[in-house]
Design an enzyme around this catalytic site. Structure first.
Site, mmCIF file in Angstrom:
data_model
loop_
_atom_site.group_PDB
_atom_site.id
_atom_site.type_symbol
_atom_site.label_atom_id
_atom_site.label_comp_id
_atom_site.label_asym_id
_atom_site.label_seq_id
_atom_site.Cartn_x
_atom_site.Cartn_y
_atom_site.Cartn_z
ATOM 1 N N HIS A 41 0.842 -1.204 0.000
ATOM 2 C CA HIS A 41 0.000 0.000 0.000
ATOM 3 C C HIS A 41 0.877 1.255 0.000
ATOM 4 O O HIS A 41 0.524 2.256 -0.629
ATOM 5 C CB HIS A 41 -0.905 0.019 1.230
ATOM 6 C CG HIS A 41 -2.141 -0.795 1.092
ATOM 7 N ND1 HIS A 41 -3.146 -0.501 0.193
ATOM 8 C CD2 HIS A 41 -2.544 -1.907 1.762
ATOM 9 C CE1 HIS A 41 -4.113 -1.396 0.309
ATOM 10 N NE2 HIS A 41 -3.778 -2.259 1.253
ATOM 11 N N ASP A 93 -7.454 -2.614 -1.815
ATOM 12 C CA ASP A 93 -8.404 -3.414 -1.041
ATOM 13 C C ASP A 93 -9.760 -3.194 -1.681
ATOM 14 O O ASP A 93 -10.246 -2.048 -1.774
ATOM 15 C CB ASP A 93 -8.428 -2.972 0.421
ATOM 16 C CG ASP A 93 -7.129 -3.279 1.139
ATOM 17 O OD1 ASP A 93 -6.433 -4.220 0.719
ATOM 18 O OD2 ASP A 93 -6.816 -2.593 2.126
ATOM 19 N N GLU A 118 -6.455 -12.446 3.231
ATOM 20 C CA GLU A 118 -7.421 -11.358 3.076
ATOM 21 C C GLU A 118 -8.055 -11.414 1.689
ATOM 22 O O GLU A 118 -7.388 -11.102 0.689
ATOM 23 C CB GLU A 118 -6.743 -9.995 3.282
ATOM 24 C CG GLU A 118 -6.112 -9.835 4.663
ATOM 25 C CD GLU A 118 -5.336 -8.530 4.807
ATOM 26 O OE1 GLU A 118 -5.230 -7.778 3.802
ATOM 27 O OE2 GLU A 118 -4.847 -8.244 5.904
ATOM 28 N N HIS A 141 -7.654 -8.096 -0.544
ATOM 29 C CA HIS A 141 -6.368 -7.452 -0.805
ATOM 30 C C HIS A 141 -5.705 -8.027 -2.054
ATOM 31 O O HIS A 141 -5.504 -9.235 -2.173
ATOM 32 C CB HIS A 141 -5.438 -7.646 0.398
ATOM 33 C CG HIS A 141 -4.124 -6.938 0.255
ATOM 34 N ND1 HIS A 141 -3.813 -5.803 0.969
ATOM 35 C CD2 HIS A 141 -3.043 -7.195 -0.509
ATOM 36 C CE1 HIS A 141 -2.606 -5.399 0.639
ATOM 37 N NE2 HIS A 141 -2.117 -6.242 -0.270
#
EC number: 3.4.13.22
Length: 219
Positions: A132, A139, A196, A199
């Site tokens: 990020h 996301d 996740e 992500h």
């Protein structure tokens, strides 16, 4: 001496200006393919109207329970946006659109998040940084033609085994939704993050530099 001082002042002003990303929106949509530098940070909102934005860290509706972004912008590197636009077009052809929860995150914000929750299970240690911080991670989830989120089994930033791609004790609908998201994102040069479902990292973005470019919000 006076001339030297003027030069120094000019350099400081240029430096200050260049350390911020502008949130000003273009009057017309821009063509991402006209951008010559794939590593430049640009605002996704200037290149498409086909995304839904729910930037969680620009609100207190997140696991930190605190707003850490000044406003809800989505900056990414040009190369990330190029891939994301292609993926979103593929979803649109199937009746869906990408909804974004998080995009580029300045290192200063990463440090702030770490100060709130200094646990690598939940927040990447800013000493190393995250994708990020490099402008190569998003996301996301999917919404249908009415803007309703597809059921992915857990909410965004749910830190439990149920959020992982390898967790299969879920309904057929949830598994199909996750597979739809993952299959197209992988097709367009992204890779998933095992724990996740939301992500995705652009392939080879791990080698990019961590950035601390911040953005100024519109008045």
């Amino acid at each position: 001496m006076k001339k030297l001082l003027l030069i120094l002042v000019a350099l400081v002003l240029v430096s200050c200006k260049s350390s911020y990303l502008s949130s000003k929106k273009s009057a017309v949509l821009l063509d991402i393919n006209q951008e010559k530098d794939d590593n430049t940070f640009v605002n996704l909102k200037n290149y498409s109207r086909d995304f839904v934005f729910d930037m969680k860290y620009a609100t207190a509706d997140n696991f930190l329970k605190e707003q850490v972004y000044p406003c809800d912008e989505c900056f990414l590197r040009v190369k990330t946006i190029k891939a994301l636009l292609q993926a979103n077009q593929a979803f649109i052809e199937k009746g869906y659109r990408i909804k974004l929860y998080d995009c580029y995150r300045p290192l200063a914000i990463q440090k702030k998040m770490w100060k709130i929750v200094p646990n690598p299970t939940y927040v990447a240690n800013p000493k190393k940084g995250s994708i990020h911080n490099k402008g190569g991670a998003v996301d996301i989830t999917l919404v249908d033609s009415l803007g309703v989120e597809l059921n992915m089994g857990t909410g965004f930033d749910f830190f439990g085994p149920e959020a992982g791609h390898n967790y299969t004790d879920l309904s057929a609908e949830i598994l199909a939704n996750r597979q739809l998201l993952k299959s197209i994102m992988l097709q367009y040069n992204f890779k998933s993050f095992d724990s996740e479902w939301w992500h995705y990292n652009l392939n080879n973005s791990a080698t990019d530099e961590v950035s601390n470019l911040k953005w100024r919000c519109e008045d």
